[in-house]
Design a protein around this motif. Sequence first.
Motif, PDB file in Angstrom:
ATOM      1  N   HIS A  47     -76.277   4.380 -64.711  1.00  0.00           N
ATOM      2  CA  HIS A  47     -76.160   4.961 -63.364  1.00  0.00           C
ATOM      3  C   HIS A  47     -75.481   4.079 -62.333  1.00  0.00           C
ATOM      4  CE1 HIS A  47     -79.166   8.514 -63.356  1.00  0.00           C
ATOM      5  NE2 HIS A  47     -78.662   8.328 -64.566  1.00  0.00           N
ATOM      6  N   HIS A  73     -73.680   9.697 -55.240  1.00  0.00           N
ATOM      7  CA  HIS A  73     -73.302   8.400 -54.688  1.00  0.00           C
ATOM      8  C   HIS A  73     -71.964   8.487 -53.983  1.00  0.00           C
ATOM      9  CE1 HIS A  73     -76.084   5.206 -56.019  1.00  0.00           C
ATOM     10  NE2 HIS A  73     -76.389   6.010 -57.014  1.00  0.00           N
ATOM     11  N   HIS A 102     -83.979   2.181 -63.407  1.00  0.00           N
ATOM     12  CA  HIS A 102     -83.083   2.868 -62.474  1.00  0.00           C
ATOM     13  C   HIS A 102     -82.672   2.007 -61.293  1.00  0.00           C
ATOM     14  CE1 HIS A 102     -81.721   6.003 -59.577  1.00  0.00           C
ATOM     15  NE2 HIS A 102     -81.222   6.520 -60.683  1.00  0.00           N
ATOM     16  N   HIS A 162     -72.440   8.182 -61.155  1.00  0.00           N
ATOM     17  CA  HIS A 162     -73.429   7.867 -60.113  1.00  0.00           C
ATOM     18  C   HIS A 162     -72.773   6.801 -59.232  1.00  0.00           C
ATOM     19  CE1 HIS A 162     -76.894  10.082 -61.915  1.00  0.00           C
ATOM     20  NE2 HIS A 162     -76.115   9.977 -62.967  1.00  0.00           N
TER      21      HIS A 162
HETATM   22  S1  CUK Z   1     -78.938   7.915 -58.571  1.00  0.00           S
HETATM   23 CU1  CUK Z   1     -77.291   9.222 -59.210  1.00  0.00          CU
HETATM   24  S2  CUK Z   1     -76.954  10.229 -57.225  1.00  0.00           S
HETATM   25 CU2  CUK Z   1     -79.383   7.504 -60.588  1.00  0.00          CU
HETATM   26 CU3  CUK Z   1     -78.164   6.120 -58.099  1.00  0.00          CU
HETATM   27 CU4  CUK Z   1     -78.470   8.740 -56.557  1.00  0.00          CU
END
Ligand code: CUK
Length: 672
Positions: free
Chosen positions: A122, A452, A171, A513
């Motif tokens: 990510h 992101h 994460h 991401h």
């Molecule tokens: S998270 Cu993907 S849109 Cu895994 Cu950094 Cu926020």
Amino acid sequence: MKEIQYLNLTTYIMKNKFVQAVLVIALGSALVTSCKPKNSGDAVSGDAAEKAYVAPGKYDEFYNFVSGGFSGQLSVYGLPSGRLFRVIPVFSVDPEKGWGYSEETKPMLNTSHGFVPWDDLHHTEMSQTNGEVDGRWVFGNANNTPRIARIDLKTFKTAEIIELPNSGGNHSSPFITENTEYVVAGTRFSVPADYSNGDVPINTYKENYKGHISFVSVDKKSGEMDLAFQIVTPGVNFDLSHAGKGKSHGWFFFSCYNTEQANTLLEVNASQKDKDFIMAVNWKKAEEYIKAGKGKKQKVKYAHNTWDEHTHSAKSAMKDEVLVLDASELKDICYMIPCPKSPHGCDVDPTGEFIVGSGKLAALIPVFSFDKLQSAIKGKKFEGNYGGIPVVKYEAALHGEVQKPGLGPLHTEFDGKGNAYTTFFVSSEVVKWDIKTLKVLDRVPTYYSVGHLCIPGGDSKKPFGKYLIAYNKITKDRYLPTGPELAQSAQIFDISGDKMKLILDFPTIGEPHYAQAAPADLIRNNGQLKFYKLEDNKHPYAAKGEKEAKVVREGNKVHVYMTSIRSHFAPDNIEGVFLGDEVYFHVTNLEQDWDVPHGFAVKGANNGELLIMPGETTTLKWIPDRVGTFPFYCTDFCSALHQEMQGYIRVSPKGSNVPLQFSLGTNLPATK
Ligand code: CUK
Ligand code: CUA
């Protein structure tokens, strides 16, 4: 859904406990579906598209390193053209490059669970020196089987992968400190620690499940990672993080949700509280405690895999210990700052003073002040504790709130000119606001449901605020349809003026991401490797010239020391291999020139190809499954006579009397 309705809805939820659950589900599905902005067709106007045009033969201004999400890979694009240069295999096997297929690369994907050929990448984070992107390495996280990878930007190759114990869902990772002292990892899923008994009823979450934050040190010269220590916290979900910088260097900030500590139906049960937390960690203090011997040694098991450029091979070592600090015992390493409604992104501005929390269900953006946080801690402006960790009063740490910015804020980046840019998943837009005054300055729609965003250097002390790239989750109606699965996308905005202008959008690989970008020259001139020097090749099975090419039998293992050069293999005729043998083709590419890889593939191999860089040795394991003669060939169009670059290997029944022999340019004597 209109903003005002959303606000009323939120208030209503707050007041009425009875309907809370149902409405949170409704809100949840709003988050999933999102609103579609108007005028999506004619988004690029006038000369805008020209700004993304990079003429054939011309270089882009920036490199863009984009996470592949569930593809487990990292892709490299040019900005502003959006041209794809390379997909770097990291956590997932990639037959195109033999990653995870060649014998040398398999140990890179080793874990305490054995060989794990996939993960979910990510976040990318580039190494920094003095808070500025330095173009040496880019790090990536594996979400599923917790790991951190370091990719070397001289070779654009994954050079190291370290597994993280006591974690479930890595994460909140791999964010780094301003001199790349540490790369951190916060667990998304709290779990019973590896050093405790995990065979416990799931409904004992509150008592048995723990969060762990890992601090992985990075060697200044080699980049080699080491799990320095972990901090154990109450069981919550750590989501994202960013290091302090400048005045807040020495601190780290982690967003956490599910402070309700639910273990079922989180979309309702983890959305009960009005505020979750951002956890501020004084890592300098934690370092002192480690030095003072306050870390508890815990037995764990995790893999540490390193790539050696001289043997062209990976090694995997299993480690068995970690030092753990307990945040509830050491009262001055962690502090909780209340943050409205399930914070996701946690971003620190270039000065290090402002910390932005993005509550996925919040209708405002809270901005915290590092100075105020420090005086709140000094003045003990606490409102109790959370699992033994002091909770700072919200107002005491708050710089202010951005009012009515949009719906579903996720992530924020900075342009270095005092502006912040936040993505809104639900209202599908990027909103520009002033960090000090908290006034909204501009907003642009994205197509659609942006996650992101990235500004080159946008989470460092020195952003290059010229372009902003939004990474979108949904592209319905944007591109030609491709069956049930549609591409995710990136959109580039010119942010050099007051107003953001869309200049290009392009589909991406996997689900993007986070991404990082840096000036092209910084990486182009970092000592890019063009080929591996043959004289430095320390691979145990290298053949550094055709004279060294040979075939050696060791029991049922047959080692082929093979060379490749335009346009033949040596040897190219091999006989005396039997059914039941394991054949290892160790292919050395003798070329000493840039951009001349050779490939290698053999019929029936239950494996990928080899793609061997100049000066490199790479091994393909092949277990013939039948008697016969099998061709092998070069897979990379290397010269005008590439199609001539081929050979045969003959496989005879077990116990036959065909002698082991090989040749190039002469015929082998006939044997029955
Ligand atoms: S998270 Cu993907 S849109 Cu895994 Cu950094 Cu926020
Ligand atoms: Cu070597 Cu084609």
